[in-house]
Structures are given as C-alpha cells and as structure tokens.
Scaffold this motif. Structure first.
Motif: not given
Length: 144
Positions: A100-101, A104, A107
């Motif tokens: 993921g980032t 992400d 969030d």
C-alpha cells in the motif's frame, strides 16, 4: 508508532532495490549490531522511541516495511558519526514487507477517527499513539 520516511537522498537508498537490500540483507546480517539504523541529525529526539514501538517505513510515499524498535535512540560513537550522530536498533527478527501507500494508511486511520494531522505531506517522521485499533490497521498493511 513511528512513521519513518526513507529518502532517495540517502546514498544507501537511491532506489527501491537499494531499500530492499538494506532491509533484507544489511540490517539483519551486516549491520553491527544487527538492526542498527543510523539517524541523521534531528530525525528522532533522544527520548522519542521506545523498545517494542511499532515502525512503519515508507519510500517515495509507498509503504515498504513494518518493524519494531529494539532500542531507544542512542548516540553514535562510530567514526562516521558526523553524518549520523545517533542510531536505534530495529528488531532484525521482526522486519516485514508492507503493501500500500502512505495515503492508503492515512485514509485507513482517518476512517477510524485515529488521525487529525496529515502524515503524507508532513516533512517529519510523525508518531501515532498506540491503540488496539491502530495495531489492527498497522497489521493490515503487512504484505502477504
């Protein structure tokens, strides 16, 4: 929990392949002692890291590794201590690939009401207060 934003300006981390080599080969096998993660000036205060604290490493906004601190921050007494005046130990037995980032992750934290600040755009290495909910989110970003 501490988010550590790795930089391509670091000569040991110019590319993603360099980052992989650092975490998979250097930290567990070549660093002395194993897990020695050297810090440039001002990255983490001397009292800013606890043994067992969860770590999330990102590189160019991508999550790359999860880990745990095996020490607090200590002064570097090695000859190269000008560029790296301090260090801490990463538990070399508990380094995990991540997916993921950073966006992400941010969030997911916001969805659970665990975050008010912007961690993606911050220049520093932000900290988050540990909680069972944060632990679940952190573990959900572990690569399978």
């Amino acid at each position: 929990m501490r988010i550590i934003k790795l930089s391509s300006k670091d000569p040991n981390m110019r590319t993603e392949a360099d980052v992989r080599e650092f975490f998979e080969d250097y930290l567990p096998h070549e660093a002395s002692p194993p897990g020695r993660f050297q810090l440039t000036r001002g990255r983490i205060a001397e009292d800013g890291l606890s043994i067992g604290e969860k770590l999330l490493f990102s590189y160019q906004s991508k999550l790359v590794y999860l880990g745990h601190a095996a020490s607090g921050v200590a002064p570097n007494t090695e000859p190269d201590n000008g560029e790296y005046p301090s260090f801490f130990l990463v538990d070399a037995q508990r380094i995990y690939g991540a997916r993921g980032t950073l966006q992400d992750f941010e969030d997911a934290l916001r969805d659970k009401g665990l975050l008010q600040k912007n961690i993606v755009k911050s220049q520093g290495w932000p900290t988050l207060e540990d909680s069972p909910e944060l632990d679940k989110i952190w573990q959900s970003f572990r690569a399978v």
